[in-house]
Design a protein around this motif. Structure first.
Motif, PDB file in Angstrom:
ATOM      1  N   PRO A 105      33.496 -16.493  45.708  1.00 46.48           N
ATOM      2  CA  PRO A 105      32.516 -16.988  44.733  1.00 46.48           C
ATOM      3  C   PRO A 105      31.392 -17.758  45.408  1.00 46.48           C
ATOM      4  N   MET A 106      30.229 -17.704  44.801  1.00 44.97           N
ATOM      5  CA  MET A 106      29.071 -18.433  45.316  1.00 44.97           C
ATOM      6  C   MET A 106      28.256 -18.929  44.121  1.00 44.97           C
ATOM      7  N   ARG A 113      15.710 -32.797  41.505  1.00 48.35           N
ATOM      8  CA  ARG A 113      15.525 -34.007  42.303  1.00 48.35           C
ATOM      9  C   ARG A 113      16.819 -34.802  42.423  1.00 48.35           C
ATOM     10  N   GLN A 114      17.816 -34.449  41.607  1.00 46.83           N
ATOM     11  CA  GLN A 114      19.098 -35.157  41.640  1.00 46.83           C
ATOM     12  C   GLN A 114      20.239 -34.247  42.100  1.00 46.83           C
ATOM     13  N   HIS A 115      19.922 -33.020  42.486  1.00 47.58           N
ATOM     14  CA  HIS A 115      20.938 -32.053  42.877  1.00 47.58           C
ATOM     15  C   HIS A 115      20.824 -31.766  44.372  1.00 47.58           C
ATOM     16  N   ARG A 116      21.989 -31.532  45.000  1.00 48.52           N
ATOM     17  CA  ARG A 116      21.992 -31.292  46.450  1.00 48.52           C
ATOM     18  C   ARG A 116      21.076 -30.140  46.846  1.00 48.52           C
ATOM     19  N   ALA A 117      21.063 -29.076  46.056  1.00 56.09           N
ATOM     20  CA  ALA A 117      20.279 -27.907  46.420  1.00 56.09           C
ATOM     21  C   ALA A 117      18.784 -28.110  46.202  1.00 56.09           C
ATOM     22  N   GLY A 118      18.409 -29.206  45.510  1.00 57.94           N
ATOM     23  CA  GLY A 118      16.996 -29.446  45.269  1.00 57.94           C
ATOM     24  C   GLY A 118      16.279 -30.104  46.428  1.00 57.94           C
ATOM     25  N   HIS A 152      23.869 -26.392  53.073  1.00 56.22           N
ATOM     26  CA  HIS A 152      24.868 -26.459  52.008  1.00 56.22           C
ATOM     27  C   HIS A 152      25.255 -25.031  51.657  1.00 56.22           C
ATOM     28  N   ASP A 153      26.213 -24.886  50.737  1.00 56.61           N
ATOM     29  CA  ASP A 153      26.772 -23.570  50.429  1.00 56.61           C
ATOM     30  C   ASP A 153      26.137 -22.888  49.219  1.00 56.61           C
ATOM     31  N   TYR A 154      25.155 -23.499  48.599  1.00 55.01           N
ATOM     32  CA  TYR A 154      24.483 -22.854  47.482  1.00 55.01           C
ATOM     33  C   TYR A 154      23.552 -21.753  47.995  1.00 55.01           C
ATOM     34  N   ALA A 155      23.367 -20.726  47.186  1.00 54.77           N
ATOM     35  CA  ALA A 155      22.336 -19.722  47.430  1.00 54.77           C
ATOM     36  C   ALA A 155      21.225 -19.936  46.412  1.00 54.77           C
ATOM     37  N   TYR A 156      20.097 -19.290  46.639  1.00 56.86           N
ATOM     38  CA  TYR A 156      18.969 -19.413  45.724  1.00 56.86           C
ATOM     39  C   TYR A 156      18.547 -18.037  45.222  1.00 56.86           C
ATOM     40  N   ILE A 157      18.039 -18.005  44.002  1.00 55.96           N
ATOM     41  CA  ILE A 157      17.435 -16.809  43.444  1.00 55.96           C
ATOM     42  C   ILE A 157      16.027 -17.162  43.002  1.00 55.96           C
ATOM     43  N   PHE A 158      15.052 -16.417  43.528  1.00 55.57           N
ATOM     44  CA  PHE A 158      13.649 -16.666  43.228  1.00 55.57           C
ATOM     45  C   PHE A 158      13.054 -15.430  42.552  1.00 55.57           C
ATOM     46  N   GLN A 159      12.189 -15.655  41.615  1.00 59.38           N
ATOM     47  CA  GLN A 159      11.483 -14.533  40.992  1.00 59.38           C
ATOM     48  C   GLN A 159      10.013 -14.584  41.379  1.00 59.38           C
ATOM     49  N   ALA A 208      17.908 -16.074  48.660  1.00 59.79           N
ATOM     50  CA  ALA A 208      18.037 -16.785  49.938  1.00 59.79           C
ATOM     51  C   ALA A 208      19.474 -17.277  50.013  1.00 59.79           C
ATOM     52  N   ILE A 209      20.215 -16.766  50.982  1.00 67.20           N
ATOM     53  CA  ILE A 209      21.671 -16.913  50.994  1.00 67.20           C
ATOM     54  C   ILE A 209      22.127 -17.502  52.323  1.00 67.20           C
ATOM     55  N   PRO A 210      23.020 -18.492  52.307  1.00 67.27           N
ATOM     56  CA  PRO A 210      23.582 -18.977  53.568  1.00 67.27           C
ATOM     57  C   PRO A 210      24.307 -17.850  54.279  1.00 67.27           C
TER      58      PRO A 210
END
Length: 517
Positions: free
Chosen positions: A86-87, A128-133, A246-253, A262-264
């Motif tokens: 899972p991711m 602004r309050q989340h690790r992935a931000g 960190h272990d989060y990935a990103y999805i951009f449109q 954008a994936i670790p």
């Protein structure tokens, strides 16, 4: 020369071909598969490496496809928890996109289209309050997070081929189906091997799983009319030094409608893609263009605070996806669903059009539900309740425990092999699952792994990949069976190829031995 007889001849060693071979062998059919190159050497190793429902397909009202993929997502994750997991994906909300409430509604639909047993649902977040931000530009303050899965796509193909072989299938890599002739009672085919030898095959049924070459195979080899055409879409990816820790990935449109992830990746890197462009070039020479690299860098720089340029790209890969032709104007909008064309004008033939990695097991199951009864086989579907090789961490049947408690299982492996360097042990556990015990059979100290051919690759693993997993070249080992090519440094491929030439028997003499568990 007397032909080898089998129930099913499968042409194509990507995810669809190996999945069909696996399902057929498990139902008791005699199967032969041929692949002109290495397993997963084209489309099936050039994906974004995701097991996902396809959030963006909701935009095109493909609710059936998304639901099917979401159901398969958890089936697959349980079947091979070592090569997929899972991711969590973060979607920053950009100005000009759909209203936040509409995106939230779409994510709620994504959460509820299929039952989730262990994947957490989506939620709105303050960046602004989340690790992935913290790695995004400060103007992105609002976003969303949801669940999907990651997969080592090339290893998924190999595991399907392994399971097929262990259930009786014959798998021939670097073997082209150079001629086929249809008769009322079966197909007669000539398989041409890389060393110049040929094998004659008589099969009761033929499966065309040649991917981007499916239409070409039908026209050139069988002279059979095609009722469904393919739309060839090139997808390219870049790999750059790690952009976030960190272990989060990103999805951009992108404003043009295309989605980029954008994936670790491989601990030290970030994988960015894909591009989705119509393709009409040589299918054997697919490569990223300078324009695609610039496109991906520009999109990354729109979101991330750490800028990248084409000079930062350490690796690229491209593949052509054979999608079902439809009326979509944009490549990104073309359907990812599969279609199976049935032909019983003589000996039966099935041709695979389209599809995606997430739904490949279901595709194979539907293919065999049609093929098996035609051949007098009444065995039921079985793969939804079976682990792939190495995935049986906590028993023979898939279980959510294997997904949720993978780390605890790795600790048991560490206790069994305390002398293994932690990084090597983690990679072995991820690549081989329970087959790590087969890989390391007879090893009780680091010296037993043999020489370190290039950083991270010991002789015991190289031999295992050649003898058990059809590896024949450095590219097979460093880029498909592993991603050690990213870590091993310049000149590593030449070193591995030299080792292979000096230390291993010819490909034809490498015996397919069933691993002992």
């Amino acid at each position: 020369m007397k032909p080898i007889e089998c129930d099913l001849l499968v042409v194509g060693g990507g995810i669809n071909g190996t999945g069909i071979a696996r399902d057929a062998a498990g139902r008791g059919l005699s199967v032969m598969l041929c692949e002109k190159d290495d397993l997963a050497s084209h489309t099936s190793s050039a994906s974004s490496k995701l097991i996902h429902g396809g959030l963006r397909y909701l935009e095109y009202y493909e609710f059936g496809l998304v639901r099917k993929a979401l159901i398969e997502r958890e089936v697959l994750l349980r079947s091979a928890p070592h090569i997929m997991w899972p991711m969590r994906f973060v979607m920053p909300h950009d100005r000009g996109q759909r209203p936040a409430w509409m995106i939230r509604a779409g994510l709620y639909l994504y959460d509820t289209l299929a039952r989730r047993e262990f994947l957490p649902g989506s939620q709105a977040i303050h960046l602004r309050q989340h690790r992935a931000g913290s790695d995004l530009k400060p103007e992105f303050t609002r976003g969303f997070v949801y669940s999907d899965g990651w997969v080592d796509d090339a290893r998924l193909v190999v595991l399907n081929a392994l399971d097929a072989r262990e259930r009786g299938a014959q798998i021939h890599t670097r073997t082209r189906c150079s001629a086929v002739q249809r008769g009322a009672d079966g197909w007669r085919a000539t398989l041409s091997h890389a060393d110049g030898a040929t094998t004659l095959v008589k099969a009761r049924c033929l499966v065309n799983a040649a991917g981007p070459w499916a239409s070409e195979f039908l026209h050139g080899a069988t002279s059979t009319g095609v009722h469904q055409s393919l739309r060839l879409i090139k997808g390219s990816h870049i790999v750059v030094p790690r952009l976030f820790d960190h272990d989060y990935a990103y999805i951009f449109q992108h404003p043009d409608g295309r989605i980029v992830f954008a994936i670790p990746y491989e601990q030290d890197f970030t994988l960015i893609g894909t591009t989705d462009l119509d393709y009409q070039g040589d299918l054997n020479q697919v490569a990223i263009s300078a324009e695609e690299i610039t496109y991906l860098c520009t999109l990354s720089n729109h979101y991330f605070s750490k800028p990248i340029t084409p000079a930062d790209v350490v690796w690229t890969y491209s593949g052509v996806r054979p999608l079902v032709q439809d009326d979509a104007a944009k490549a990104a909008a073309a359907t990812r669903d599969f279609r199976l064309e049935h032909d019983t004008d003589g000996a039966p033939m099935l041709t695979v059009f389209g599809g995606k990695i997430t739904t490949a097991r279901k595709l194979a199951e539907e293919a065999l539900d049609w093929i098996a009864p035609l051949l007098g086989n009444r065995h039921p579907a079985w793969t939804a309740q079976a682990c792939l090789p190495g995935g049986d961490l906590y028993g023979e049947r898939p279980t959510s425990k294997s997904v949720l408690e993978f780390t605890q299982w790795v600790i048991k492996v560490r206790d069994a092999f305390p002398w293994l360097p932690p990084a090597v042990l983690q990679r072995y556990a991820r690549a081989y699952g329970t087959r790590v015990y087969c890989l390391l059979s007879g090893c009780s100290a680091l010296a037993d792994l043999g020489a370190e051919i290039v950083p991270g690759l010991f002789e015991v693993e190289a031999r295992y990949l050649i003898e058990r997993e059809w590896a024949r070249t450095a590219e097979d080992i460093l880029w498909r069976r592993s991603k050690l090519g990213l870590h091993a440094g310049e000149g590593s491929a030449a070193t591995v190829d030299a080792w292979i030439r000096a230390r291993t028997p010819p490909a034809e003499t490498a015996a397919p031995v069933r691993p002992a568990l």
